[in-house]
Scaffold this motif. Sequence first.
Motif, PDB file in Angstrom:
ATOM      1  N   GLY A  91       0.406  -1.543   0.342  1.00  0.00           N
ATOM      2  CA  GLY A  91       0.273   0.167  -0.278  1.00  0.00           C
ATOM      3  C   GLY A  91       0.740   1.212  -0.494  1.00  0.00           C
ATOM      4  N   ILE A  92       0.428   2.300   0.216  1.00  0.00           N
ATOM      5  CA  ILE A  92       0.641   3.526   0.234  1.00  0.00           C
ATOM      6  C   ILE A  92       1.089   4.252   1.760  1.00  0.00           C
ATOM      7  CG2 ILE A  92       0.483   6.084  -1.195  1.00  0.00           C
ATOM      8  CD1 ILE A  92      -0.635   5.151  -3.586  1.00  0.00           C
ATOM      9  N   PRO A  93       1.967   4.434   2.244  1.00  0.00           N
ATOM     10  CA  PRO A  93       2.024   4.767   3.867  1.00  0.00           C
ATOM     11  C   PRO A  93       1.434   6.407   3.911  1.00  0.00           C
ATOM     12  CG  PRO A  93       3.997   4.266   2.940  1.00  0.00           C
ATOM     13  CD  PRO A  93       3.500   4.887   1.563  1.00  0.00           C
ATOM     14  N   ILE A  94       1.307   7.015   5.028  1.00  0.00           N
ATOM     15  CA  ILE A  94       0.687   8.183   5.337  1.00  0.00           C
ATOM     16  C   ILE A  94       2.131   9.383   5.522  1.00  0.00           C
ATOM     17  CG2 ILE A  94       1.040   7.978   7.978  1.00  0.00           C
ATOM     18  CD1 ILE A  94      -1.916   9.771   5.866  1.00  0.00           C
ATOM     19  N   THR A  95       3.249   8.750   4.778  1.00  0.00           N
ATOM     20  CA  THR A  95       4.392   9.135   4.926  1.00  0.00           C
ATOM     21  C   THR A  95       4.540   9.865   3.420  1.00  0.00           C
ATOM     22  OG1 THR A  95       5.047   7.033   4.525  1.00  0.00           O
ATOM     23  CG2 THR A  95       6.060   8.762   6.630  1.00  0.00           C
ATOM     24  N   TYR A  96       3.983   9.615   2.357  1.00  0.00           N
ATOM     25  CA  TYR A  96       3.646   9.571   1.364  1.00  0.00           C
ATOM     26  C   TYR A  96       3.245  11.201   1.187  1.00  0.00           C
ATOM     27  CZ  TYR A  96       1.677  10.160  -3.091  1.00  0.00           C
ATOM     28  OH  TYR A  96       0.956  11.133  -4.428  1.00  0.00           O
ATOM     29  N   VAL A  97       4.051  12.601   0.429  1.00  0.00           N
ATOM     30  CA  VAL A  97       3.596  13.633   0.568  1.00  0.00           C
ATOM     31  C   VAL A  97       3.062  13.601  -1.357  1.00  0.00           C
ATOM     32  CG1 VAL A  97       4.452  16.017   0.354  1.00  0.00           C
ATOM     33  CG2 VAL A  97       5.907  14.387   1.859  1.00  0.00           C
TER      34      VAL A  97
END
Length: 239
Positions: A91-97
Motif C-alpha cells: 500500500g501507500i503509507p501516510i508518509t507519502y507527500v
Amino acid sequence: MKNAVVLLSGGLDSTTALAIAKAEGFAPYALSFRYGQRHAVELESAARVAQALGVVEHVIADIDLRRFGGSALTADIAVPKARSLVSIGEGIPITYVPARNTVFLSFALAWAEVLGASDLFIGVNALDYSGYPDCRPEYIAAYERMANLATAAGVAGRQRLRIHTPLIHLTKAQIVARGLALGVDYALTSSCYDPGEDGRPCGECDSCQLRAKGFAQAGIADPLLARFAAAGSSASGPQ
C-alpha cells in the motif's frame, strides 16, 4: 562537461544519484526543497553532501506543501513506527507527500531549461521503497514525455530532456554498494522521517528500517549510526 540538475534530499538514495551523475561526467547542479517538512535535518545533510561532492551550485527552493497537509511529513500526523518490512511494502503509507516528486521535478525542469541542461537525476527506487506512486518507472517515463512538450527549449528542438533514474531497479544493498564504490560518505546523509533535534535517526520509521536493511544486506555498518555512537561515547567520556 554537460550540466545536469540533481534532486538532492540529503538522504541515501539522492546522495548516491548525485555521486553517479558526477561519475558519469556531468557538472551537477543540486536542488533541494524547504517544503514544509517537519524537520530541517535533511536540508543540513543535503548541504553537507553538496559540499563534499563538489556540486557547481546548490539551491534550496522554498515552497509550502504544509499548507495542503495530507502527509505525516507535512502535517500533525504521527509517523508510523516499527512496521514490519512486509507491511512497509504494502500500500501507500501516510508518509507519502501528495504529488511531491511531480512538484520537485517541475522545479528541476525549469532550472534545467535556464541552464541549457537536458539531464535531470532523481534517486527514485522501485524495489526497496515504501510504495510511493511517484517512484515507479511508468511515472518517470510519463513525466519525461510530458517534460519534452512543456518547455520552449523542447518545442524549439534545443533540448531533449532525459530523466535519469540510476537506482530505480536496485535494491538498497546494491545502492549502498554502488555509493561506497564511488566514495560516498553516508555518515553525511539523513534518511529518517522523525529524527531527534540533533539529527539522530529514530531507527523505527519505514525509512530507517529500509536503510538498515540495505546496510545489513550489504554486510556493512551504517556510518551514520557509527557517527552518533562515537559522539555519544565522546559526550559521556571524561571531561
